[in-house]
Design a protein around this motif. Structure first.
Motif, PDB file in Angstrom:
ATOM      1  N   ARG A  15       0.848  -1.196   0.000  1.00  0.00           N
ATOM      2  CA  ARG A  15       0.000   0.000   0.000  1.00  0.00           C
ATOM      3  C   ARG A  15       0.886   1.251   0.000  1.00  0.00           C
ATOM      4  O   ARG A  15       1.622   1.508   0.960  1.00  0.00           O
ATOM      5  N   PRO A  16       0.818   2.036  -1.060  1.00  0.00           N
ATOM      6  CA  PRO A  16       1.716   3.195  -1.184  1.00  0.00           C
ATOM      7  C   PRO A  16       1.544   4.239  -0.089  1.00  0.00           C
ATOM      8  O   PRO A  16       2.510   4.886   0.303  1.00  0.00           O
ATOM      9  N   ARG A  17       0.334   4.412   0.408  1.00  0.00           N
ATOM     10  CA  ARG A  17       0.124   5.405   1.475  1.00  0.00           C
ATOM     11  C   ARG A  17       0.895   5.026   2.738  1.00  0.00           C
ATOM     12  O   ARG A  17       1.439   5.887   3.422  1.00  0.00           O
ATOM     13  N   ALA A  18       0.940   3.743   3.031  1.00  0.00           N
ATOM     14  CA  ALA A  18       1.663   3.283   4.219  1.00  0.00           C
ATOM     15  C   ALA A  18       3.165   3.490   4.038  1.00  0.00           C
ATOM     16  O   ALA A  18       3.859   3.929   4.969  1.00  0.00           O
ATOM     17  N   VAL A  19       3.672   3.177   2.844  1.00  0.00           N
ATOM     18  CA  VAL A  19       5.101   3.396   2.561  1.00  0.00           C
ATOM     19  C   VAL A  19       5.427   4.885   2.681  1.00  0.00           C
ATOM     20  O   VAL A  19       6.438   5.270   3.279  1.00  0.00           O
ATOM     21  N   PRO A 108       1.180  -0.184  -9.737  1.00  0.00           N
ATOM     22  CA  PRO A 108       1.222  -0.590  -8.326  1.00  0.00           C
ATOM     23  C   PRO A 108       2.514  -1.298  -7.938  1.00  0.00           C
ATOM     24  O   PRO A 108       2.808  -1.446  -6.759  1.00  0.00           O
ATOM     25  N   GLY A 109       3.300  -1.720  -8.939  1.00  0.00           N
ATOM     26  CA  GLY A 109       4.559  -2.396  -8.651  1.00  0.00           C
ATOM     27  C   GLY A 109       5.736  -1.454  -8.572  1.00  0.00           C
ATOM     28  O   GLY A 109       6.882  -1.895  -8.464  1.00  0.00           O
ATOM     29  N   VAL A 110       5.457  -0.152  -8.629  1.00  0.00           N
ATOM     30  CA  VAL A 110       6.519   0.855  -8.562  1.00  0.00           C
ATOM     31  C   VAL A 110       6.172   1.884  -7.500  1.00  0.00           C
ATOM     32  O   VAL A 110       5.039   2.372  -7.438  1.00  0.00           O
ATOM     33  N   TYR A 111       7.143   2.185  -6.653  1.00  0.00           N
ATOM     34  CA  TYR A 111       6.951   3.268  -5.671  1.00  0.00           C
ATOM     35  C   TYR A 111       8.056   4.302  -5.886  1.00  0.00           C
ATOM     36  O   TYR A 111       9.238   3.970  -5.844  1.00  0.00           O
ATOM     37  N   ILE A 112       7.663   5.538  -6.139  1.00  0.00           N
ATOM     38  CA  ILE A 112       8.622   6.617  -6.393  1.00  0.00           C
ATOM     39  C   ILE A 112       8.500   7.663  -5.294  1.00  0.00           C
ATOM     40  O   ILE A 112       7.403   8.122  -4.965  1.00  0.00           O
ATOM     41  N   ARG A 113       9.630   8.030  -4.736  1.00  0.00           N
ATOM     42  CA  ARG A 113       9.633   9.046  -3.676  1.00  0.00           C
ATOM     43  C   ARG A 113      10.753  10.045  -3.939  1.00  0.00           C
ATOM     44  O   ARG A 113      11.896   9.676  -4.164  1.00  0.00           O
ATOM     45  N   SER A 114      10.406  11.318  -3.933  1.00  0.00           N
ATOM     46  CA  SER A 114      11.410  12.368  -4.021  1.00  0.00           C
ATOM     47  C   SER A 114      11.762  12.830  -2.620  1.00  0.00           C
ATOM     48  O   SER A 114      10.880  12.967  -1.763  1.00  0.00           O
ATOM     49  N   MET A 115      13.045  13.035  -2.382  1.00  0.00           N
ATOM     50  CA  MET A 115      13.506  13.518  -1.087  1.00  0.00           C
ATOM     51  C   MET A 115      14.393  14.729  -1.298  1.00  0.00           C
ATOM     52  O   MET A 115      15.173  14.793  -2.255  1.00  0.00           O
ATOM     53  N   ALA A 116      14.284  15.690  -0.396  1.00  0.00           N
ATOM     54  CA  ALA A 116      15.119  16.886  -0.486  1.00  0.00           C
ATOM     55  C   ALA A 116      16.438  16.666   0.236  1.00  0.00           C
ATOM     56  O   ALA A 116      16.496  15.988   1.259  1.00  0.00           O
ATOM     57  N   THR A 117      17.506  17.249  -0.298  1.00  0.00           N
ATOM     58  CA  THR A 117      18.807  17.134   0.352  1.00  0.00           C
ATOM     59  C   THR A 117      18.833  17.922   1.654  1.00  0.00           C
ATOM     60  O   THR A 117      19.544  17.578   2.590  1.00  0.00           O
ATOM     61  N   ARG A 118      18.053  19.020   1.706  1.00  0.00           N
ATOM     62  CA  ARG A 118      17.992  19.878   2.907  1.00  0.00           C
ATOM     63  C   ARG A 118      19.384  20.286   3.384  1.00  0.00           C
ATOM     64  O   ARG A 118      19.694  20.258   4.582  1.00  0.00           O
ATOM     65  N   GLY A 119      20.230  20.625   2.404  1.00  0.00           N
ATOM     66  CA  GLY A 119      21.563  21.122   2.743  1.00  0.00           C
ATOM     67  C   GLY A 119      22.594  20.044   2.971  1.00  0.00           C
ATOM     68  O   GLY A 119      23.769  20.340   3.181  1.00  0.00           O
ATOM     69  N   HIS A 120      22.168  18.775   2.928  1.00  0.00           N
ATOM     70  CA  HIS A 120      23.127  17.690   3.155  1.00  0.00           C
ATOM     71  C   HIS A 120      23.979  17.498   1.912  1.00  0.00           C
ATOM     72  O   HIS A 120      23.463  17.358   0.805  1.00  0.00           O
TER      73      HIS A 120
END
Length: 318
Positions: A15-19, A108-120
């Motif tokens: 379930r993508p919402r849980a991930v 449904p077999g792919v989950y994509i998430r963007s994350m910010a570096t936040r200065g790291h």
């Protein structure tokens, strides 16, 4: 408070919402983060983590999208962690990579998430290791980690991936840049993308030459292959997957995969411990001990290293 066991169970069901919720808890350094990691620990370790890095404009997002398609054709569940530069206004991710991979949004077999570096620095977000663990525990067979466009020192992906893919493109000065950069030391597979452009063959030859300079490999050691692709048309992508699978098989045969994962876990523990110590030191800004040590340094009674030793001893009880 979040019901962590229920959330983890839902993530395991795909379930993508849980991930998404679990990764949000990681990014936000939730008070329940330790509970989340404890619940995920026995479930992780099955995913093959592939890092993709390279200079801006070489086609990392397009290549990542093409690899997703190839792995999906093979029936693999795929997680994508696309690390975007932080917005200077909101601090969030600019989401450019996720937009370019929108063709997989309804799969449904792919989950994509963007994350910010936040200065790291290092081309990754600080929470990337824990986010990879979430995708791993959620049942992804392959986790693709795409870094921001990197320069000479931003090669942290090498410590987070099982296999590191370095992308280059003709006509972008990558040859000269790579010669003086650390990226020639981290790649397990090299990809010359946009191979339909003039100069692709020359770029591949130059890269092959530079990889051979000073190399001292024993018989049986891994020699990074160079694959030419046109990711926008899907050309050469199957060859990249084949190179990745060969590298994985070689690592498993020689015990390299297990060693890399041990090193990754050790680095993660060290980072968490150092962060905790830094937070405790930060809490001492108005503490009498720090002020007393500073006074002794100014008076010439103590040098900064001895003072730091005393401070660490006080914090750790040693």
């Amino acid at each position: 408070m979040v019901d962590v066991p229920a959330l983890v169970a839902q993530a395991r069901e795909g379930r993508p919402r849980a991930v998404a919720r679990l990764i949000s808890l990681v990014e936000g350094a939730s008070p329940q983060l330790r509970e989340v990691m404890a619940a995920l620990a026995p479930l992780s370790g099955g995913a093959y983590v592939v890092g993709l890095t390279g200079s801006p404009g070489v086609g990392k997002s397009t290549s990542t999208s093409a690899l997703v398609s190839a792995y999906r054709r093979a029936g693999k569940r795929v997680g994508v962690l696309a690390v975007d530069p932080s917005s200077p206004f909101s601090g969030g991710a600019l989401l450019g990579d996720r937009v370019r991979m929108s063709e997989h949004a309804s799969d449904p077999g792919v989950y994509i998430r963007s994350m910010a570096t936040r200065g790291h620095l290092g081309g990754l977000a600080w929470a990337a290791p824990q986010a990879i663990r979430v995708l791993d525990a959620a049942g992804c067979d392959v986790v693709l980690v795409e870094t921001v466009g990197v320069g000479q020192s931003e090669v942290e992906i090498a410590s987070q991936a099982d296999t590191s893919v370095v992308l280059l493109a003709p006509g972008m000065g990558d040859g000269i840049q790579a010669a003086k950069a650390g990226i020639l030391e981290i790649g397990d597979v090299y990809v010359v993308n946009k191979a339909d452009r003039d100069g692709a063959d020359a770029t591949a030859r130059e890269l092959n030459h530079m990889l051979g300079l000073g190399e001292s490999r024993a018989p049986g050691d891994w020699r990074p292959p160079i694959v030419k692709t046109v990711a926008a048309r899907g050309e050469g992508v199957d060859e990249v997957v084949e190179a990745l699978e060969k590298h994985r098989a070689w690592m498993e045969e020689h015990g390299v995969l297990a060693e890399r994962r041990r090193a990754r876990a050790a680095h993660e523990v060290e980072t968490i411990a150092v962060t905790a110590l830094r937070e405790r030191i930060g809490d001492l800004s108005g503490d009498r001990r720090l002020g007393t040590l500073a006074e002794r340094i100014v008076a010439g009674e103590l040098d900064p290293y001895a003072a730091a030793d005393e401070l660490v001893a006080g914090l750790t009880g040693r």
